[in-house]
Design a protein around this motif. Structure first.
Motif, mmCIF file in Angstrom:
data_model
loop_
_atom_site.group_PDB
_atom_site.id
_atom_site.type_symbol
_atom_site.label_atom_id
_atom_site.label_comp_id
_atom_site.label_asym_id
_atom_site.label_seq_id
_atom_site.Cartn_x
_atom_site.Cartn_y
_atom_site.Cartn_z
ATOM 1 N N ASP A 69 17.913 12.929 50.272
ATOM 2 C CA ASP A 69 16.538 13.397 50.539
ATOM 3 C C ASP A 69 15.496 12.320 50.280
ATOM 4 O O ASP A 69 14.335 12.480 50.655
ATOM 5 C CB ASP A 69 16.215 14.676 49.746
ATOM 6 C CG ASP A 69 16.288 14.504 48.239
ATOM 7 O OD1 ASP A 69 16.967 13.568 47.765
ATOM 8 O OD2 ASP A 69 15.680 15.314 47.520
ATOM 9 N N HIS A 70 15.893 11.212 49.635
ATOM 10 C CA HIS A 70 14.922 10.153 49.322
ATOM 11 C C HIS A 70 15.092 8.884 50.148
ATOM 12 O O HIS A 70 14.281 7.972 50.048
ATOM 13 C CB HIS A 70 15.000 9.788 47.825
ATOM 14 C CG HIS A 70 14.289 10.780 46.943
ATOM 15 N ND1 HIS A 70 14.458 10.829 45.589
ATOM 16 C CD2 HIS A 70 13.392 11.755 47.246
ATOM 17 C CE1 HIS A 70 13.701 11.794 45.087
ATOM 18 N NE2 HIS A 70 13.049 12.377 46.075
ATOM 19 N N HIS A 98 9.121 18.275 43.880
ATOM 20 C CA HIS A 98 10.559 18.285 44.198
ATOM 21 C C HIS A 98 11.099 19.669 43.818
ATOM 22 O O HIS A 98 11.953 19.831 42.948
ATOM 23 C CB HIS A 98 11.284 17.150 43.455
ATOM 24 C CG HIS A 98 12.734 16.957 43.840
ATOM 25 N ND1 HIS A 98 13.756 17.734 43.337
ATOM 26 C CD2 HIS A 98 13.348 16.087 44.685
ATOM 27 C CE1 HIS A 98 14.926 17.338 43.827
ATOM 28 N NE2 HIS A 98 14.694 16.336 44.661
ATOM 29 N N GLY A 117 15.802 18.413 48.078
ATOM 30 C CA GLY A 117 16.699 18.263 49.220
ATOM 31 C C GLY A 117 16.928 19.607 49.906
ATOM 32 O O GLY A 117 17.112 20.616 49.247
#
Ligand code: MLT
Ligand code: MN
Ligand code: ZN
Length: 321
Positions: free
Chosen positions: A109-110, A287, A11
């Motif tokens: 962020d997903h 990630h 993120g």
């Protein structure tokens, strides 16, 4: 089966819009462009020391097919689609290579990229666990909002370990595994974990039998995760933080890695040590947070990863397990 990484950062992305840490400053000054080819990920002197990265997402498909499953919908999705010609098959006036979306958690962020898909000419197929779908109806009601645009067809993921297919992929099977990580800060489950707040995915090519285990948010390698990892040929795992106190030390945040549901790489019981048991597999960190020193190809931490034979995912990376 083919996997393509659309976004390899955690993120915030890399560089993060408001961050002046050493990595972000260097990326802003030198790296402008993300890595899009295999050579770009190598630490050759000819290559920049860091590469920009967009937020966490990938696609899964089959060689030669025009349809893909999007795993996580990042806020950077429009940029990612523009960088990914295979997602623009152009079979009609309006068309997309994204046949379905699978969400592994309900973190910003997903999931927030879903809003950017609202012009879809058919309802979006969304596969997620019951707790993730609940968060997206309440705390962050994206599904409710989308009902006023393209609409959604929801498919609730079971956590029974049974393999399932996602149409129209014919030769790929998915298995969802509950992980110990963290629900988003806005979720009522943030400090009250429920199975399915976060999942790992086993993705199997039924023709070759080859298998990938993907877990971009992984707080702990418990026995079930270890078993899934042993059954896989390629591991794509949480690369968020190098150490537990990274964000605190760099004065970026007060949150330790584990409090955010991320197992750090260094230290006793850290990801590097744990991955020592899986040296027969291809091991890729993904990630990656912008604070992580492994992002600098000239750092001792990056050298340590390489010495362990561990790869760092980059935007545009293709994996054929
Ligand atoms: C996380 O996985 O912890 C997220 O990247 C945090 C966020 O999106 O803010
Ligand atoms: Mn995240
Ligand atoms: Zn930063």
């Amino acid at each position: 089966m083919k996997i393509k990484v659309l976004g390899s950062a955690a993120g915030g992305g890399f560089p993060q819009w408001n961050c002046n840490c050493g990595n972000c400053t260097l990326a802003r000054r030198t790296a402008g462009q993300p890595a899009v080819s295999a050579h770009a990920a190598s630490p050759d002197a000819a290559n920049p020391t860091v590469h920009a990265r967009t937020q966490s997402s990938l696609i899964v498909g089959e060689e030669g097919s025009a349809d893909w499953v999007l795993i996580n919908a990042s806020p950077d999705i429009l940029t990612q689609i523009r960088a990914t010609p295979e997602l623009q098959p152009a079979r009609g006036r309006r068309d997309s290579g994204i046949a379905a979306v699978l969400l592994m958690d309900a973190q910003i962020d997903h999931v927030t990229g879903l809003l950017m898909l609202r012009e879809s000419s058919r309802p979006l197929n969304i596969h997620a666990t019951a707790p993730v779908l609940a968060d997206l109806r309440t705390g962050l009601p994206l599904l409710t909002v989308l009902s006023h645009y393209c609409g959604t067809v929801e498919h609730t993921l079971a956590l029974d370990g049974q393999p399932f297919a996602i149409a129209p992929l014919k030769h790929v099977r998915f298995q969802a595994l509950a992980l110990s990580s963290k629900a988003p800060p806005y979720s009522p489950h943030r400090h009250d974990p429920h199975p399915g707040d976060n999942i790992g995915l086993l993705i199997t090519d039924t023709r070759s039998g080859r298998r990938v285990f993907y877990a971009p948010g992984l707080g702990e390698i418990d026995p079930a995760v270890a078993q899934a990892m042993r059954s896989a040929d390629v591991l794509m795992l949480d690369g968020t933080f190098w150490d537990e106190d990274e964000m605190i030390r760099l004065e970026l945040s007060s949150k330790p890695a584990r409090s955010m549901g991320h197992l750090p790489q260094s230290g006793a019981g850290g990801m590097l040590e744990r991955l020592g048991d899986y040296a027969d597999k291809r091991r890729i960190l993904i990630h990656i947070n912008n604070s992580n020193p492994v992002l600098r190809h000239d750092s001792p931490e990056h050298a340590q990863l390489r010495a362990h034979g561990i790869e760092l995912a980059y935007d545009g990376m293709e994996i054929v397990p």
